[in-house]
Design an enzyme around this catalytic site. Structure first.
Site, short mmCIF file in Angstrom:
data_model
loop_
_atom_site.label_atom_id
_atom_site.label_comp_id
_atom_site.label_asym_id
_atom_site.label_seq_id
_atom_site.Cartn_x
_atom_site.Cartn_y
_atom_site.Cartn_z
CD GLU A 96 -38.37 36.41 -10.07
OE1 GLU A 96 -37.33 36.87 -9.57
OE2 GLU A 96 -39.38 36.10 -9.42
CB CYS A 117 -29.10 37.51 -11.59
SG CYS A 117 -29.39 35.94 -10.77
CB CYS A 124 -34.94 24.80 -8.24
SG CYS A 124 -33.30 24.17 -7.84
CB CYS A 128 -32.37 25.45 -0.83
SG CYS A 128 -31.04 24.82 -1.89
CB CYS A 131 -34.89 28.59 -2.14
SG CYS A 131 -34.96 29.06 -3.87
CB CYS A 355 -33.88 34.99 -6.05
SG CYS A 355 -33.76 34.04 -7.52
#
Ligand code: SF4
Length: 373
Positions: A96, A117, A124, A128, A131, A355
């Protein structure tokens, strides 16, 4: 090991590396600059448009390089505030890239601040807990060319919005490296990409308008501080004590606050500019007044700006945003002590709009489609 694409992305070449490549082919070095002008200044979308290059050279370029290594899958507009670009890479990975328009009071959308962004990894590894991007772990690092390509796609998207005037990247106010992935975990590719973004033979975007965000890789923050280009730094803190931070960000176990905060301080002192502390407010996790006071002390000590972001719900995760009263009370603790702090208002719900969720949703749909065949 991540497999390599059949062709190199042209957007990952520096002027020097391309000079070397064309010289090895027996072409004059000035061809390298001509090629990059076609990519970044004239925005050629096909090799055939590069009419001042000999046909043989164009054929070699087409055999050797991919002109655009990230293709647009969809562009989702949100109430004229964000454009979320879902892009597909050579191995079908989805990423994205987001354009955020923040209206300025009293001057309307045309004068809004525009931020881009960008992502740096597919997935990832940082884990976290709140997320969407990290839910399925890390698939792979993005290449420098893929990172740069996002910005060309942003320019194409802006061209479509305003067909009469070609959008220049310089018309954006900021680039934030805050999308999917931990940017500093893909350090070499990121630095090569930002060199291309900054260079006058590339996209020509000022380094001081580029913010690199990290979840807190303290040694890499020290390395970033040494970079000559002088990027800005944002740190995703999200917890003002080790106890809270470790609960939601596993990176805190490797780099707890006594290691992280000195690295942030050293960065700020080196560059003489405020570092931003990002703080996502999550109900009953980090939104207490004790956390606000601890955050205040950190921000005052580091002379840092605080960006408070009410949490956006992610499907399948239990976390929620605190109500507006609680958000305001948290922000007041900071502001009353003179901390520079912003609290995203309702627009933030769409701006931050969870996100990574568009990618997640599309991947789930694709997987569902594959299952059913
Ligand atoms: S918040 Fe950032 S660092 Fe943490 S898992 Fe998500 S993408 Fe990775």
């Amino acid at each position: 090991m991540t497999p390599a694409p059949a062709k190199r992305p042209l957007t990952g070449e520096t002027l020097d590396s391309l000079r070397l490549a064309v010289a090895e082919r027996g072409e004059p070095e000035f061809r390298a600059k001509q090629i990059l002008d076609w990519v970044y200044k004239k925005r050629a979308r096909s090799w055939d448009e590069m009419t001042n290059l000999p046909k043989g050279l164009r054929a070699w370029l087409a055999d050797t390089f991919t002109l655009m290594p990230a293709s647009l899958v969809l562009n989702r507009h949100s109430a004229d505030v964000t454009d979320k670009l879902l892009l597909e890479l050579w191995d079908k990975s989805l990423i994205e890239t987001v354009i955020i328009r923040a209206p300025q009071e009293g001057v309307g959308m045309e004068c809004s601040r525009k931020t881009i962004c960008i992502s740096t990894q597919v997935g990832c590894a940082m884990g976290c807990v709140f997320c969407a991007s990290g839910l399925a772990g890390l698939r792979r690092d993005m290449s420098a060319g893929e990172i740069v390509a996002q910005l060309l796609q942003v320019c194409y998207a802006e061209d479509e919005r305003t067909p009469r005037a070609r959008a220049e990247l310089a018309s954006f106010d900021n680039i934030v490296v805050m999308g999917m992935g931990e940017p500093l975990a893909n350090y070499e590719a990121l630095m090569r990409a930002l060199t291309i973004v900054n260079a006058d033979w590339g996209l020509g975007f000022g380094a001081r308008r580029i913010t690199v965000s990290t979840s807190g890789l303290a040694p890499k923050i020290a390395r970033l501080a040494d970079e000559a280009l002088g990027f800005r730094l944002a740190v995703s803190l999200h917890g003002a004590t080790d106890e809270v931070r470790s609960r939601i960000m596993p990176v805190n176990k490797a780099y707890p606050l006594p290691k992280l905060l000195p690295a942030i301080r050293a960065f700020g002192e080196r560059h003489g500019r405020m570092v931003t502390l990002e703080f996502i407010l999550i109900e009953d996790v980090n939104d207490s007044l004790e956390q606000a006071r601890a955050l205040r002390d950190i921000a005052l000590d580091l002379h840092a700006h605080v960006n408070l972001i009410p949490y956006n719900t992610v499907e399948g995760l239990p976390w929620r945003r605190p109500d507006a009263v609680r958000q305001q009370a948290f922000a007041d603790v900071l502001r009353k002590s003179g901390v520079s702090a912003t609290l995203r208002r309702e627009k933030g719900h769409e701006i931050a709009a969870a996100c990574g969720q568009l990618r997640l949703k599309t991947e789930r749909e694709r997987a569902g489609g594959e299952d059913s065949t």
